[in-house]
Scaffold this motif. Structure first.
Motif, PDB file in Angstrom:
ATOM      1  N   ASN A 130     -21.856  23.831 -13.752  1.00 54.83           N
ATOM      2  CA  ASN A 130     -21.964  23.857 -15.265  1.00 54.83           C
ATOM      3  C   ASN A 130     -21.232  22.432 -15.753  1.00 54.83           C
ATOM      4  O   ASN A 130     -20.981  22.480 -16.997  1.00 54.83           O
ATOM      5  N   LEU A 131     -21.165  21.333 -14.915  1.00 50.75           N
ATOM      6  CA  LEU A 131     -20.433  20.195 -15.645  1.00 50.75           C
ATOM      7  C   LEU A 131     -21.476  19.194 -15.708  1.00 50.75           C
ATOM      8  O   LEU A 131     -22.571  19.243 -15.248  1.00 50.75           O
ATOM      9  N   CYS A 132     -21.012  18.248 -16.596  1.00 52.64           N
ATOM     10  CA  CYS A 132     -22.014  16.869 -16.838  1.00 52.64           C
ATOM     11  C   CYS A 132     -21.291  15.886 -16.878  1.00 52.64           C
ATOM     12  O   CYS A 132     -19.728  15.756 -16.813  1.00 52.64           O
ATOM     13  N   ASP A 133     -21.808  14.624 -17.127  1.00 54.80           N
ATOM     14  CA  ASP A 133     -20.902  13.174 -17.126  1.00 54.80           C
ATOM     15  C   ASP A 133     -19.817  13.280 -18.264  1.00 54.80           C
ATOM     16  O   ASP A 133     -20.017  13.662 -19.234  1.00 54.80           O
ATOM     17  N   GLY A 134     -18.765  12.846 -17.716  1.00 54.99           N
ATOM     18  CA  GLY A 134     -17.333  12.620 -18.697  1.00 54.99           C
ATOM     19  C   GLY A 134     -16.475  14.148 -18.562  1.00 54.99           C
ATOM     20  O   GLY A 134     -15.600  13.954 -18.962  1.00 54.99           O
ATOM     21  N   ASP A 135     -17.089  15.165 -17.959  1.00 54.27           N
ATOM     22  CA  ASP A 135     -16.275  16.352 -17.881  1.00 54.27           C
ATOM     23  C   ASP A 135     -15.064  16.427 -16.640  1.00 54.27           C
ATOM     24  O   ASP A 135     -14.084  16.668 -16.865  1.00 54.27           O
ATOM     25  N   ILE A 136     -15.502  15.297 -15.704  1.00 52.49           N
ATOM     26  CA  ILE A 136     -14.474  15.199 -14.575  1.00 52.49           C
ATOM     27  C   ILE A 136     -13.557  14.084 -14.536  1.00 52.49           C
ATOM     28  O   ILE A 136     -14.264  13.146 -14.878  1.00 52.49           O
ATOM     29  N   LYS A 137     -12.556  14.270 -14.407  1.00 53.64           N
ATOM     30  CA  LYS A 137     -11.524  12.976 -14.457  1.00 53.64           C
ATOM     31  C   LYS A 137     -10.732  13.018 -13.133  1.00 53.64           C
ATOM     32  O   LYS A 137     -10.350  14.028 -12.587  1.00 53.64           O
ATOM     33  N   LEU A 138     -10.457  12.050 -12.686  1.00 50.28           N
ATOM     34  CA  LEU A 138      -9.466  11.544 -11.536  1.00 50.28           C
ATOM     35  C   LEU A 138      -8.264  11.436 -12.020  1.00 50.28           C
ATOM     36  O   LEU A 138      -8.060  10.516 -12.696  1.00 50.28           O
ATOM     37  N   LEU A 139      -6.993  12.191 -11.855  1.00 56.09           N
ATOM     38  CA  LEU A 139      -5.576  11.950 -12.125  1.00 56.09           C
ATOM     39  C   LEU A 139      -5.073  11.415 -11.051  1.00 56.09           C
ATOM     40  O   LEU A 139      -4.748  12.063 -10.031  1.00 56.09           O
ATOM     41  N   ILE A 140      -4.356  10.216 -11.266  1.00 56.70           N
ATOM     42  CA  ILE A 140      -3.325   9.668 -10.192  1.00 56.70           C
ATOM     43  C   ILE A 140      -2.137   9.258 -10.777  1.00 56.70           C
ATOM     44  O   ILE A 140      -1.881   8.618 -11.758  1.00 56.70           O
ATOM     45  N   ASN A 141      -1.171   9.946 -10.231  1.00 50.23           N
ATOM     46  CA  ASN A 141       0.079   9.821 -10.581  1.00 50.23           C
ATOM     47  C   ASN A 141       0.901   9.037  -9.483  1.00 50.23           C
ATOM     48  O   ASN A 141       1.094   9.063  -8.429  1.00 50.23           O
ATOM     49  N   VAL A 142       1.227   7.476  -9.910  1.00 48.93           N
ATOM     50  CA  VAL A 142       1.585   6.486  -9.171  1.00 48.93           C
ATOM     51  C   VAL A 142       3.436   6.597  -9.293  1.00 48.93           C
ATOM     52  O   VAL A 142       3.893   6.449 -10.407  1.00 48.93           O
ATOM     53  N   VAL A 143       4.131   7.191  -8.407  1.00 49.37           N
ATOM     54  CA  VAL A 143       5.245   7.424  -8.494  1.00 49.37           C
ATOM     55  C   VAL A 143       6.192   6.246  -8.194  1.00 49.37           C
ATOM     56  O   VAL A 143       6.909   5.695  -9.111  1.00 49.37           O
ATOM     57  N   ARG A 144       6.264   5.791  -7.013  1.00 45.36           N
ATOM     58  CA  ARG A 144       7.067   4.612  -6.749  1.00 45.36           C
ATOM     59  C   ARG A 144       6.665   3.892  -5.538  1.00 45.36           C
ATOM     60  O   ARG A 144       5.814   4.385  -4.574  1.00 45.36           O
ATOM     61  N   ALA A 145       7.147   2.761  -5.072  1.00 48.55           N
ATOM     62  CA  ALA A 145       6.780   2.099  -3.786  1.00 48.55           C
ATOM     63  C   ALA A 145       8.198   1.622  -3.178  1.00 48.55           C
ATOM     64  O   ALA A 145       9.265   1.496  -3.869  1.00 48.55           O
ATOM     65  N   TYR A 146       8.000   1.556  -1.808  1.00 47.09           N
ATOM     66  CA  TYR A 146       9.146   1.013  -1.134  1.00 47.09           C
ATOM     67  C   TYR A 146       9.022  -0.240  -0.423  1.00 47.09           C
ATOM     68  O   TYR A 146       7.690  -0.497   0.169  1.00 47.09           O
ATOM     69  N   ASP A 147       9.937  -1.320  -0.493  1.00 48.27           N
ATOM     70  CA  ASP A 147       9.840  -2.469   0.393  1.00 48.27           C
ATOM     71  C   ASP A 147       8.557  -3.209   0.218  1.00 48.27           C
ATOM     72  O   ASP A 147       7.932  -3.539   1.557  1.00 48.27           O
ATOM     73  N   ILE A 148       8.247  -3.557  -0.845  1.00 47.77           N
ATOM     74  CA  ILE A 148       7.196  -4.541  -1.324  1.00 47.77           C
ATOM     75  C   ILE A 148       7.385  -6.042  -0.798  1.00 47.77           C
ATOM     76  O   ILE A 148       8.739  -6.425  -1.060  1.00 47.77           O
ATOM     77  N   PRO A 149       6.682  -6.747  -0.078  1.00 47.34           N
ATOM     78  CA  PRO A 149       6.836  -8.142   0.089  1.00 47.34           C
ATOM     79  C   PRO A 149       7.374  -8.794  -1.130  1.00 47.34           C
ATOM     80  O   PRO A 149       6.845  -8.637  -2.342  1.00 47.34           O
ATOM     81  N   ILE A 150       8.220  -9.852  -1.018  1.00 49.04           N
ATOM     82  CA  ILE A 150       8.741 -10.601  -2.271  1.00 49.04           C
ATOM     83  C   ILE A 150       8.287 -12.147  -2.163  1.00 49.04           C
ATOM     84  O   ILE A 150       8.033 -12.583  -1.251  1.00 49.04           O
ATOM     85  N   ARG A 151       8.425 -12.814  -3.200  1.00 45.47           N
ATOM     86  CA  ARG A 151       8.002 -14.132  -3.456  1.00 45.47           C
ATOM     87  C   ARG A 151       8.899 -14.938  -2.374  1.00 45.47           C
ATOM     88  O   ARG A 151      10.061 -14.782  -2.627  1.00 45.47           O
ATOM     89  N   LYS A 152       8.282 -16.161  -2.113  1.00 46.34           N
ATOM     90  CA  LYS A 152       8.993 -17.179  -1.367  1.00 46.34           C
ATOM     91  C   LYS A 152       9.162 -18.319  -2.339  1.00 46.34           C
ATOM     92  O   LYS A 152       8.139 -18.593  -2.876  1.00 46.34           O
ATOM     93  N   PRO A 153      10.361 -18.989  -2.553  1.00 45.32           N
ATOM     94  CA  PRO A 153      10.129 -20.200  -3.283  1.00 45.32           C
ATOM     95  C   PRO A 153       9.242 -21.194  -2.815  1.00 45.32           C
ATOM     96  O   PRO A 153       9.324 -21.525  -1.527  1.00 45.32           O
ATOM     97  N   HIS A 154       8.503 -21.838  -3.737  1.00 47.29           N
ATOM     98  CA  HIS A 154       7.568 -23.052  -3.342  1.00 47.29           C
ATOM     99  C   HIS A 154       8.052 -23.948  -2.928  1.00 47.29           C
ATOM    100  O   HIS A 154       9.075 -24.766  -3.738  1.00 47.29           O
ATOM    101  N   THR A 155       7.903 -24.595  -1.720  1.00 43.11           N
ATOM    102  CA  THR A 155       8.585 -26.035  -1.480  1.00 43.11           C
ATOM    103  C   THR A 155       7.692 -26.806  -0.768  1.00 43.11           C
ATOM    104  O   THR A 155       6.775 -26.378   0.072  1.00 43.11           O
ATOM    105  N   SER A 156       7.495 -27.939  -1.268  1.00 45.09           N
ATOM    106  CA  SER A 156       6.402 -28.837  -0.569  1.00 45.09           C
ATOM    107  C   SER A 156       6.857 -29.527   0.466  1.00 45.09           C
ATOM    108  O   SER A 156       6.220 -30.401   1.211  1.00 45.09           O
ATOM    109  N   LYS A 157       8.131 -29.235   0.883  1.00 47.55           N
ATOM    110  CA  LYS A 157       8.617 -30.025   2.216  1.00 47.55           C
ATOM    111  C   LYS A 157       8.236 -29.159   3.444  1.00 47.55           C
ATOM    112  O   LYS A 157       8.823 -28.032   3.643  1.00 47.55           O
ATOM    113  N   PRO A 158       7.401 -29.492   4.308  1.00 49.13           N
ATOM    114  CA  PRO A 158       6.930 -28.824   5.399  1.00 49.13           C
ATOM    115  C   PRO A 158       8.206 -28.597   6.174  1.00 49.13           C
ATOM    116  O   PRO A 158       8.264 -27.648   7.090  1.00 49.13           O
TER     117      PRO A 158
END
Length: 715
Positions: A130-158
């Motif tokens: 008995n459902l139609c378009d717009g009735d169903i939603k996907l709920l996503i609870n983003v809690v937290r993350a661990y150990d994500i890669p971090i930026r490296k300073p840009h250096t043009s000296k190889p």
């Protein structure tokens, strides 16, 4: 027969896909136009024409046609069984509360309120009709993350390469003191380590969280995405056959100063915001639908090389395994996903199937399953499975030592560990196709290993059976695990005994975990299967790290075949040996060029208002680097590659990464590149580089690497 209305009603009754959910059939023939039948007639004409545009590969196009025919024949066999309704399917009745229920509810009123420890309430389930378009939603609870890669300073000296530039997929060397990027001399003061945010895409709808700070961010935000069923058909069969995936992408928000000269600036602030992709988690919609909720910590699929980023090292001076497992091996994200309203998944058809098994054996298996379900309701116990012909087969018949391709064994003749990893990698490259998608709402079909390698598509069970049989042929002690994992739900893994330690293998990803690994996706073990017996787990705990895998102990494992019911000597339904087709390098090279051309055209199509320039120096460097990634399994090759790019393109700020996929058809490759958002850079001077590498394995199994990067000149 000439009546259009009668033909339309007949096709709708037969549940032909084009007319399955057809509503408001006109009362008169003249009101029905001929266009209604055009799509159906075109499909009938095209059944024998092989479409290689969608698949780019003749064998896969033929397999898709065969699967389509198989699907239709299976669906026709079960269409009648699906129309046998029970009362609860048609009438929704609220239960009359008994005295016991009322008593429990009264006690709950007196319970102390715990606002800091909220409980999730069980929601009322809704049938999908008995459902139609717009009735169903996907709920996503983003809690937290661990150990994500971090930026490296840009250096043009190889010549100066920071310690943090080491490839972050390398293992943690025991006994080495790790240096945090914070301690490096070339790290600028007050530099932001990283500003991550999460973006969720589903059916091309996009939602994102706010931006957090640091490599261990905490968002705790709820995102909701609309869901549309194919052709507006919300029946359980249609919902189970949805092929869409939920992509959860982690990005870094980088703010650049547009004007570098202070005198030009004046009084205004001129900044430009860029987003750099760091990794993703992909969860099929069918998994969320069948489980109704997904709750857990997932490993983020980060690329083996991420230009401009590095992994923050742990501060401990001891080895990588202390009281708590060190997280440096990967990045993780904690999610809770559900569907609003909660839908009732379709029941699999419980019909009597044809079988060649002994009736006594089938009855004993059914009894064993019922007893297991009564004692441990949450634990999966699987004894009888249905083969591709729709016949019931006892599960132990699927286990038999089978030879892996000889060239995989020849690659590492003196290292069984590396040979095992390569064989697991080979199995993981066969594309996953859940049976719920191909045989929606019907049943879980198990194909034999030779059928699986011919079809080049199957779900977790087929992958696990093939890997288990390969390990047995390599002389290992191996079992099939029937259990539950995140995010798949009910699944099959492989257990091996290596030097008195148990190792758990995920056959769909090729990764392996120790028994006491905190982040092993396997959540519970229901039973173990080998060629001789099935053991059901009767221990207090079902999570791998809190249980014993010693099947000789009867207080831990209940065997199906025992003294009271001995093994009747079942023969295997697997072939005696597998015959492999040789790798076709010319076809792989041709496919590689076609994928590259399609992706370049797509990136230009996604940037309609900006010119897209391609940097050929960078492209050729990336093209030479990709084969090394495949051979090393994505390990320990990042440093050298960064040095090469930096010496060649030192004046550019490069951000990019390789994406790895098993190849089935072009659609998923395009989706994966689109979801990384690499095309969204809107700087006028931006250049792009794109390289594709297709590595062929025996039997037309293909590994696809796509390296995408954007380059912005810094001076």
């Amino acid at each position: 027969q000439r009546s259009k209305r009668f033909r339309l009603l007949l096709l709708r009754n037969q549940e032909v896909p084009e007319f399955r959910n057809y509503k408001r059939v006109p009362a008169l023939d003249r009101e029905i136009s001929d266009k209604v039948f055009q799509e159906y007639e075109r499909r009938l004409r095209a059944t024998d024409i092989v479409d290689s545009k969608e698949h780019l590969d003749a064998h896969r196009a033929l397999v898709a046609k065969y699967l389509q025919k198989l699907r239709e024949s299976v669906i026709n066999r079960f269409v009648i069984a699906k129309h046998n309704f029970i009362l609860s399917d048609l009438v929704v009745e609220e239960e009359v509360p008994s005295i016991g229920v009322l008593g429990i509810n009264l006690f709950k009123l007196a319970e102390p309120k715990r606002p800091l420890k909220p409980r999730r309430k069980e929601r009322k389930k809704v049938t999908a009709q008995n459902l139609c378009d717009g009735d169903i939603k996907l709920l996503i609870n983003v809690v937290r993350a661990y150990d994500i890669p971090i930026r490296k300073p840009h250096t043009s000296k190889p010549s100066v390469v920071s310690k943090s530039a080491r490839s972050f997929t390398e293992g943690i060397a025991a006994g080495q003191s790790s240096q945090s990027p914070m301690q490096n001399n070339d790290w600028p003061l007050n530099q932001v380590l990283i500003r991550p945010f999460v973006e969720v895409t589903f059916q091309r709808a996009v939602r994102q969280t706010t931006t957090a700070d640091g490599p261990n961010p905490n968002w705790n935000e709820e995102l909701d995405l609309p869901f549309r069923a194919p052709n507006g058909d919300y029946s359980t069969t249609s919902l189970q056959s949805v092929k869409d995936d939920v992509f959860i992408n982690i990005f870094d928000e980088v703010v650049y100063d547009v004007i570098e000269d202070e005198q030009e600036r004046g009084g205004g602030v001129h900044t430009r915001v860029e987003r750099h992709w760091l990794g993703s988690v992909r969860i099929p919609f069918t998994t969320i639908y069948l489980q109704s909720r997904i709750d857990g910590t997932f490993k983020i699929n980060t690329p083996p090389v991420l230009l401009g980023y590095s992994k923050e090292r742990s501060f401990s001076t001891e080895g990588g395994y202390g009281a708590v497992r060190c997280l440096s091996e990967g990045s993780y994200i904690t999610l809770f996903i559900t569907i609003e309203p909660q839908l009732v998944p379709g029941e699999t058809v419980r019909e009597k199937f044809d079988t060649q098994e002994d009736e006594k054996l089938l009855q004993a298996a059914e009894r064993f399953e019922k007893e297991a379900a009564a004692k441990f309701p949450g634990r999966p116990c699987l004894m009888n499975v249905i083969d591709i012909n729709g016949k019931t087969v006892f599960i132990t018949r699927y286990i038999r030592p089978l030879n892996p391709p000889q060239e995989l064994l020849d690659a590492f003749p003196n290292s069984p560990q590396e040979a095992s990893e390569l064989v697991a990698h080979y199995v993981s490259l066969i594309p996953s196709l859940p049976d719920t998608v191909s045989f929606a709402g019907i049943c879980d079909l198990w194909s034999t290993c030779d059928q699986f390698l011919d079809l080049l598509a199957g779900d977790e069970e087929e992958h696990a059976v093939l890997l288990c049989n390969y390990f047995l042929a390599m002389g290992k002690k191996a079992w099939l695990i029937i259990g539950t994992a995140i995010p798949e739900g009910s699944t099959a893994y492989v257990l091996t005994l290596e030097q008195s330690r148990y190792v758990i293998w995920n056959p769909s990803s090729g990764q392996f975990y120790g028994q006491y690994d905190t982040f092993c996706p396997l959540q519970s073990v229901g039973c173990l299967v080998n060629a001789d017996n099935v053991w059901f787990n009767v221990q207090q705990y079902a999570i791998p790290m809190r249980m014993s895998f010693d099947t000789t102990k009867s207080k831990f494992w209940k065997p199906f075949f025992s003294r009271s019911f001995s093994h009747p000597g079942l023969s295997s339904i697997q072939p005696e040996e597998l015959v492999y087709r040789r790798t076709d390098k010319a076809a792989a090279a041709e496919l590689q060029d076609r994928i590259e051309k399609i992706l370049k055209d797509k990136i230009m199509e996604w940037r309609p208002r900006h010119p897209t320039r391609w940097n050929r120096y960078c492209t050729s460097t990336l093209r030479h680097f990709l084969p090394k990634l495949e051979l090393s399994g994505g390990k320990d090759v990042g440093d050298e590659h960064r040095m090469e790019l930096q010496s060649l393109l030192g004046d550019y700020r490069i951000s990019g990464f390789p994406v790895h996929l098993p190849f089935s058809e072009i659609g998923p490759v395009v989706e994966a590149v689109y979801s990384t958002g690499v095309h969204n850079v809107e700087v006028s001077s931006v250049e792009f580089a794109l390289a594709v590498h297709v590595h062929p394995y025996p039997n037309n199994v293909l590994s696809v690497w796509v390296y995408v990067s954007s380059l912005i000149r810094t001076r």
